[in-house]
Design an enzyme around this catalytic site. Structure first.
Site, PDB file in Angstrom:
ATOM      1  N   ASP A  67       0.881  -1.074   0.091  1.00  0.00           N
ATOM      2  CA  ASP A  67       0.076  -0.055  -0.250  1.00  0.00           C
ATOM      3  C   ASP A  67       1.057   1.169   0.074  1.00  0.00           C
ATOM      4  OD1 ASP A  67       1.056  -0.545   2.691  1.00  0.00           O
ATOM      5  OD2 ASP A  67      -0.951  -1.069   3.392  1.00  0.00           O
ATOM      6  N   ASN A 136      -7.253  -2.889  14.581  1.00  0.00           N
ATOM      7  CA  ASN A 136      -8.513  -3.140  14.279  1.00  0.00           C
ATOM      8  C   ASN A 136      -8.791  -4.393  13.216  1.00  0.00           C
ATOM      9  OD1 ASN A 136      -7.768  -2.312  11.718  1.00  0.00           O
ATOM     10  ND2 ASN A 136      -8.937  -0.428  11.829  1.00  0.00           N
ATOM     11  N   HIS A 138      -7.036  -4.760  10.285  1.00  0.00           N
ATOM     12  CA  HIS A 138      -6.787  -4.559   9.025  1.00  0.00           C
ATOM     13  C   HIS A 138      -5.652  -5.240   8.408  1.00  0.00           C
ATOM     14  CE1 HIS A 138      -4.286  -0.721   9.632  1.00  0.00           C
ATOM     15  NE2 HIS A 138      -3.706  -1.316   9.798  1.00  0.00           N
ATOM     16  N   GLU A 143      -9.661  -2.187   5.650  1.00  0.00           N
ATOM     17  CA  GLU A 143     -10.195  -1.878   7.020  1.00  0.00           C
ATOM     18  C   GLU A 143     -11.472  -2.754   7.166  1.00  0.00           C
ATOM     19  OE1 GLU A 143      -8.666  -0.089   8.809  1.00  0.00           O
ATOM     20  OE2 GLU A 143      -7.831   2.051   8.195  1.00  0.00           O
TER      21      GLU A 143
HETATM   22  C1  F6R Z   1       1.453  -1.450   6.099  1.00  0.00           C
HETATM   23  C2  F6R Z   1       0.331  -2.346   6.058  1.00  0.00           C
HETATM   24  C3  F6R Z   1      -0.356  -2.172   7.535  1.00  0.00           C
HETATM   25  C4  F6R Z   1       0.438  -2.371   8.855  1.00  0.00           C
HETATM   26  C5  F6R Z   1      -0.516  -2.325  10.038  1.00  0.00           C
HETATM   27  C6  F6R Z   1       0.329  -2.718  11.297  1.00  0.00           C
HETATM   28  O1  F6R Z   1       2.099  -1.671   4.709  1.00  0.00           O
HETATM   29  O2  F6R Z   1      -0.349  -2.777   5.121  1.00  0.00           O
HETATM   30  O3  F6R Z   1      -1.471  -3.271   7.344  1.00  0.00           O
HETATM   31  O4  F6R Z   1       0.963  -3.669   8.797  1.00  0.00           O
HETATM   32  O5  F6R Z   1      -0.913  -1.097   9.964  1.00  0.00           O
HETATM   33  O6  F6R Z   1       1.261  -1.530  11.501  1.00  0.00           O
HETATM   34  P1  F6R Z   1       2.256  -1.545  12.656  1.00  0.00           P
HETATM   35  O7  F6R Z   1       3.231  -2.376  12.259  1.00  0.00           O
HETATM   36  O8  F6R Z   1       3.003  -0.146  12.543  1.00  0.00           O
HETATM   37  O9  F6R Z   1       1.740  -1.980  14.004  1.00  0.00           O
END
Ligand code: F6R
Length: 243
Positions: A67, A136, A138, A143
């Site tokens: 992303d 959450n 995702h 989401e």
């Molecule tokens: C990032 C992504 C998100 C993160 C998620 C956890 O490319 O796709 O899904 O993996 O938000 O983020 P952290 O590791 O910062 O807790």
């Protein structure tokens, strides 16, 4: 779904880096799906160290990132482009043209989503996809409520994600509200998936994920439908399971 509990974040990072190295050793032209965020930072550090020790060769691999924020130029310090350069790409022998990240400032973002999905189909399938998980549930920026059949698309970020991301920006106003993300269906095309979670903030979502219920309210729960998924956690993230 296999669960691996490592003793701490360092051990988790080392384990995941080893998995990536083994994948590249088995198939030097592997396509690796990459995540950003804080969880894989240790893994990328381990990979850079392994490269310096000449234990891994990235010259033939391709990478596909999950992303990118909409509205952040590719050289914005908080863009995922810069993140990947700083954490991994600038320090190893990966060919720049073999790295793929959505362009969050494309003039036509709909076309950009289609182009990216085509990239996944042309150079994919992804051999090994690395995922983090949001508090959450995702994955990528899919989401809660996202369709399990979704492809790469433009998505609004939820308040919980915007708040979680705020730590990287000076003011709330700067925190992006939208992203381009690989869809859940695009992610599920990967042959093998490793999801990493570390720290106590992830404990409730890991408990929910491992309860086994598959629901669009918890996007990561779709991984129960994939045949080769490993969840790698540290004890803090695992602490609510079987309690
Ligand atoms: C990032 C992504 C998100 C993160 C998620 C956890 O490319 O796709 O899904 O993996 O938000 O983020 P952290 O590791 O910062 O807790």
């Amino acid at each position: 779904m296999e669960i691996v509990v490592k003793e701490n974040y360092e051990a988790l990072s080392n384990y995941v880096a080893q998995c990536i190295q083994e994948q590249i050793k088995d198939k030097p032209s592997s396509v690796i799906g990459l995540a950003t965020g804080s969880t894989p930072v240790g893994t990328y550090k381990e990979l850079v160290e392994a490269y310096k020790r000449k234990e891994v060769d990235f010259s033939k691999i391709s990478t596909i990132n999950l992303d990118e924020y909409i509205g952040l130029s590719n050289d914005h310090p908080q863009s995922y482009h810069v993140f990947m350069q700083e954490q991994l790409f600038n320090h190893v022998n990966i060919e720049e043209q073999n790295t793929h990240i959505p362009n969050g400032v494309a003039t036509n973002l709909e076309e950009e989503c289609q182009r990216y999905e085509q990239v996944i189909d042309t150079i994919g399938p992804v051999d090994l996809q690395i995922l983090g998980i949001g508090v959450n549930g995702h994955i990528g920026f899919n989401e809660p409520g996202s369709s399990f059949t979704g492809k790469t698309s433009i998505v609004p970020l939820t308040e919980s994600t915007i708040e979680a991301n705020a730590r990287f920006f000076d003011t709330m106003e700067e925190v992006p509200r939208e992203a381009v993300t690989m869809g859940i269906q695009s992610i599920l095309k990967s042959k093998k998936i490793i999801l990493l979670a570390s720290g106590e903030s992830k404990a409730p979502v890991i408990e929910q994920l491992l309860s086994g219920e598959v629901t669009e309210a918890l996007p990561a729960s779709v991984l129960h439908q994939h045949e080769d998924v490993t969840i790698v956690v540290d004890p803090l993230a695992y602490q609510l399971v079987n309690k």
